[in-house]
Design a protein around this motif. Structure first.
Motif, PDB file in Angstrom:
ATOM      1  N   PHE A  64     -17.276 -15.316  33.269  1.00 37.85           N
ATOM      2  CA  PHE A  64     -17.830 -13.951  32.968  1.00 37.85           C
ATOM      3  C   PHE A  64     -17.168 -13.051  34.088  1.00 37.85           C
ATOM      4  CE2 PHE A  64     -21.214 -16.607  31.230  1.00 37.85           C
ATOM      5  CZ  PHE A  64     -21.561 -15.952  29.937  1.00 37.85           C
ATOM      6  N   THR A  65     -17.253 -11.880  34.213  1.00 39.45           N
ATOM      7  CA  THR A  65     -16.585 -10.960  35.187  1.00 39.45           C
ATOM      8  C   THR A  65     -18.103 -10.825  36.316  1.00 39.45           C
ATOM      9  OG1 THR A  65     -17.449  -8.967  34.132  1.00 39.45           O
ATOM     10  CG2 THR A  65     -15.197  -9.894  33.824  1.00 39.45           C
ATOM     11  N   LEU A  66     -17.405 -10.742  37.531  1.00 36.36           N
ATOM     12  CA  LEU A  66     -18.714 -10.407  38.520  1.00 36.36           C
ATOM     13  C   LEU A  66     -19.525  -9.141  38.157  1.00 36.36           C
ATOM     14  CD1 LEU A  66     -19.884 -11.413  40.854  1.00 36.36           C
ATOM     15  CD2 LEU A  66     -18.178 -10.201  42.238  1.00 36.36           C
ATOM     16  N   GLY A  67     -18.727  -8.151  37.597  1.00 33.53           N
ATOM     17  CA  GLY A  67     -19.513  -6.827  37.089  1.00 33.53           C
ATOM     18  C   GLY A  67     -20.467  -7.060  36.334  1.00 33.53           C
ATOM     19  N   GLN A  68     -20.202  -8.095  35.125  1.00 31.21           N
ATOM     20  CA  GLN A  68     -21.430  -8.449  34.291  1.00 31.21           C
ATOM     21  C   GLN A  68     -22.724  -8.677  34.800  1.00 31.21           C
ATOM     22  OE1 GLN A  68     -18.552 -11.095  31.760  1.00 31.21           O
ATOM     23  NE2 GLN A  68     -19.796  -9.942  30.164  1.00 31.21           N
ATOM     24  N   GLY A 101     -13.534 -12.574  41.398  1.00 35.50           N
ATOM     25  CA  GLY A 101     -14.269 -11.496  40.693  1.00 35.50           C
ATOM     26  C   GLY A 101     -14.665 -11.991  39.209  1.00 35.50           C
ATOM     27  N   ARG A 102     -14.519 -13.377  39.207  1.00 30.42           N
ATOM     28  CA  ARG A 102     -14.763 -14.294  38.033  1.00 30.42           C
ATOM     29  C   ARG A 102     -15.890 -15.172  38.397  1.00 30.42           C
ATOM     30  NH1 ARG A 102     -12.373 -10.775  36.141  1.00 30.42           N
ATOM     31  NH2 ARG A 102     -10.482 -10.719  34.871  1.00 30.42           N
ATOM     32  N   ARG A 106     -17.714 -18.842  36.805  1.00 29.11           N
ATOM     33  CA  ARG A 106     -17.694 -19.728  35.924  1.00 29.11           C
ATOM     34  C   ARG A 106     -19.066 -20.413  35.692  1.00 29.11           C
ATOM     35  NH1 ARG A 106     -15.055 -24.125  37.378  1.00 29.11           N
ATOM     36  NH2 ARG A 106     -14.619 -24.938  35.221  1.00 29.11           N
ATOM     37  N   GLU A 127     -19.996 -15.695  24.952  1.00 29.72           N
ATOM     38  CA  GLU A 127     -19.015 -14.606  25.283  1.00 29.72           C
ATOM     39  C   GLU A 127     -19.406 -13.194  25.182  1.00 29.72           C
ATOM     40  OE1 GLU A 127     -16.144 -16.118  22.604  1.00 29.72           O
ATOM     41  OE2 GLU A 127     -15.203 -17.529  24.344  1.00 29.72           O
TER      42      GLU A 127
END
Length: 307
Positions: A95-99, A133-134, A136, A294
């Motif tokens: 996922f992105t950190l923003g999510q 920024g990712r 897992r 996802e």
């Protein structure tokens, strides 16, 4: 010594550990649970009643119960494929950190999270890494890929048919006093009457219990299983049940007030001057998890609880 066979109803004492770490993850013993830090305040402890081969315990343990002697202690090792499954790389998602930040969450390694599928099903995972920024996240079961070690003892082999049914009630509805339940067994049929304990159990809990019990009792060889009240009766709205009860009461009263028959078999004639009554006739409930992971933003367990 009596030996366990498939289809037997037994009472089993056990403690399950992770072979690789020695961590205790499940036990029937209250003191062991407290020492291992897995004690549950509302948990039910003591030898658990199960039907061997019915899937009441993990597959690898269930299969190895056959042939054990009552009263003896054993150590059983369960491989991953017959325990919590092998680890699936497809269940590790990025996922992105923003999510996370949009949900007000600051992720860190080891953090438990939950996502909700479009169908409303919640899927639990754990953050593996946070970098560049990712994020897992691993949606495998925490014990996937691990060997399990069970210390077991078959405490009792239940023989009496009535006691077997009571044991299944104890398994599915541990808060119900099985001795108060009225049980009638035949060669291929069984009736379980929960009416004496209706005030002691939540209606929805009883519905689920009956659904599971029907499967258990059919596994034991009963072809016809009857519950009182039935699942359908338990699910009826209160006003509908009340209406039916009144209808039944009215039918009983009507029977009591029917004209008496004369010795000749006919009904008593109406008294002079009285009109004959007019009769009225009235018709009176794994790969899919990857896609869900996802498509749905994660939430921490804390955030879920706040919801």
């Amino acid at each position: 010594m009596a030996k366990v066979e498939k289809g037997d109803v037994i009472r089993l004492r056990y403690t399950g550990k992770i072979k690789e770490t020695g961590e205790i993850f499940d036990t029937t013993e209250e003191e062991v649970a407290k020492q291992a830090g897995i004690y549950k305040e509302n948990g039910v402890y003591g030898p658990v009643p199960i039907a061997v081969g019915a899937g009441h315990v993990i597959k690898g343990l269930d299969e190895q119960l056959e042939g054990l002697e009552v009263g003896k202690k054993y150590e059983i090792i369960v491989p991953p494929e017959k325990g919590f499954g092998k680890r699936d790389p497809k269940l590790i998602k990025v996922f992105t950190l923003g999510q996370f930040r949009r949900q007000g969450i600051i992720p860190f390694p080891g953090m438990p999270i939950e996502i909700e599928s479009e169908g409303g099903r919640k899927i639990k995972g754990r953050v593996l890494t946070v970098s560049g920024g990712r994020v897992r996240v691993d949606f495998n079961h925490p014990y996937a890929g691990k060997h399990l070690v069970y210390e077991v003892e078959v405490v009792e082999k239940v023989e009496d048919p009535i006691e077997k049914v009571k044991a299944m009630i104890e398994l599915r509805l541990p808060r119900v006093d099985a001795d108060k339940v009225v049980i009638e067994v035949g060669e291929k049929e069984v009736t379980v009457n929960f009416k004496p304990v209706l005030e002691e159990v939540d209606k929805n809990t009883l519905v689920l219990g009956e659904i599971l019990l029907e499967s258990d009792l059919k596994f034991l060889g009963y072809e016809e299983v009857t519950f009182k009240p039935s699942v359908e009766e338990l699910l009826k709205p209160p006003e509908e049940v009340t209406s039916e009860e009144k209808t039944e009461e009215g039918a009983e009263e009507a029977k009591e007030t029917e004209p008496a028959e004369t010795p000749e078999g006919g009904q008593e004639e109406a008294s002079e001057g009285e009109e004959e009554p007019v009769e009225e006739n009235a018709e009176s409930g794994e790969t899919g998890e990857s896609k869900e992971a996802e498509d749905n933003p994660p939430q921490s367990e804390e955030a879920q609880e706040k919801r």
